[in-house]
Design a protein around this motif. Structure first.
Motif, PDB file in Angstrom:
ATOM      1  N   TYR A  58       6.861   7.335   1.733  1.00 56.73           N
ATOM      2  CA  TYR A  58       5.557   6.683   1.828  1.00 56.73           C
ATOM      3  C   TYR A  58       4.447   7.712   1.680  1.00 56.73           C
ATOM      4  CZ  TYR A  58       5.335   8.339   6.720  1.00 56.73           C
ATOM      5  OH  TYR A  58       5.309   9.110   7.854  1.00 56.73           O
ATOM      6  N   GLY A  61       2.747  -4.535   6.503  1.00 57.76           N
ATOM      7  CA  GLY A  61       2.832  -5.033   5.140  1.00 57.76           C
ATOM      8  C   GLY A  61       3.742  -6.240   5.025  1.00 57.76           C
ATOM      9  N   ASP A 105       0.795  -1.233   0.000  1.00 57.77           N
ATOM     10  CA  ASP A 105       0.000   0.000   0.000  1.00 57.77           C
ATOM     11  C   ASP A 105       0.825   1.280   0.000  1.00 57.77           C
ATOM     12  OD1 ASP A 105       0.973  -0.021   2.576  1.00 57.77           O
ATOM     13  OD2 ASP A 105      -0.974   0.131   3.565  1.00 57.77           O
ATOM     14  N   ARG A 106       2.140   1.173   0.046  1.00 57.47           N
ATOM     15  CA  ARG A 106       3.064   2.301   0.080  1.00 57.47           C
ATOM     16  C   ARG A 106       2.772   3.235   1.252  1.00 57.47           C
ATOM     17  NH1 ARG A 106       5.481   5.584  -5.226  1.00 57.47           N
ATOM     18  NH2 ARG A 106       7.583   5.669  -4.385  1.00 57.47           N
ATOM     19  N   GLY A 107       2.433   2.637   2.376  1.00 63.21           N
ATOM     20  CA  GLY A 107       2.198   3.392   3.590  1.00 63.21           C
ATOM     21  C   GLY A 107       3.424   3.409   4.480  1.00 63.21           C
TER      22      GLY A 107
END
Length: 255
Positions: A233, A209, A202-204
């Motif tokens: 992020y 993850g 989710d590129r958080g």
């Protein structure tokens, strides 16, 4: 203690760049980096860097026209690519930034490879005082991007033959494209100029993850990496509300 750089292309993106630099300093980051700072007066950016003592690690060449993602691998855009390389070099020097990421763009094939190598040669010889970076991007976020793998980047760096050409190793992109990051970091560490982190998929924030950054950071320490890791992020909500990962010792990330 692991050091981190705030990527101001994503973090505090709602603030003018000088104010974002100050916000990163207040939050405890050790460095900053950005994407495309060109709308901001370099004197004001340099003043904020001097005020906070934060180094600016890198910036990108401009993408080109809307819908493009760089120009350096586009065979028919060589003169435009070099204009943007020159612009990035001037801005980097004006603010004391150490690296320029030359964006390849959407292209494939031998002609694209030749154009990219020629433009990288131009960038490296024009700015021997700077590190020139190239970055593989994943084919979900950037379908059709010329550079998509770490081995491809390593071969281009070998062929270019410039000591100031390095790979930007973005763990988010390369986990999606290749995985096996522990071995890839080992193999490519001598030519890596910067490392970026974010959760996958989710590129958080880098505390969840499919990637265990506790392992990645511990391994990098064992390999002798001591430079800041770039937090690139996408914050969900205000950036300041997403920084628990940076200060929570229980995550065993910042140690």
């Amino acid at each position: 203690m692991t050091r981190f750089s705030a990527n101001l292309g994503f973090l505090w993106a709602d603030l003018p760049l000088p104010d974002a630099i100050r916000a990163a300093h207040a939050a405890g980051f050790d460095a900053v980096e950005c994407h495309w700072p060109y709308d901001h007066d370099p004197a004001a950016v340099r003043a904020a860097l001097d005020e906070t003592g934060l180094p600016m690690l890198g910036l990108n060449t401009l993408r080109g026209q809307p819908g493009e993602n760089g120009l350096a691998a586009l065979p028919d855009r060589r003169s435009e690519a070099r204009v943007e390389i020159d612009r990035a070099i001037r801005y980097a020097r004006a603010i004391g930034c150490g690296s320029v990421h030359v964006m390849a763009g959407f292209a494939q094939g031998r002609e694209a490879e030749a154009a990219f190598l020629a433009n990288l040669d131009y960038a490296c010889t024009t700015a021997p005082d700077l590190t020139i970076l190239i970055e593989p991007l994943n084919h979900y976020d950037a379908p059709g991007y010329f550079l998509q793998g770490s081995d491809q980047a390593a071969e281009l760096i070998r062929r270019a033959g410039h000591g100031n050409l390095r790979m930007m190793f973005d763990c988010y992109h390369l986990q999606i494209m290749e995985g096996d990051l522990t071995r890839r970091l080992e193999r490519h560490l001598p030519i890596i100029g910067h490392i970026q982190i974010a959760s996958v998929p989710d590129r958080g924030t880098p505390d969840h993850g499919e990637l265990d950054y506790r392992h990645i950071i511990s391994h990098l320490k064992a390999l002798g990496w001591s430079r800041p890791l770039g937090a690139e992020y996408r914050p969900v909500g205000p950036t300041d509300a997403t920084l628990d990962w940076l200060v929570d010792e229980g995550l065993a990330i910042r140690y």
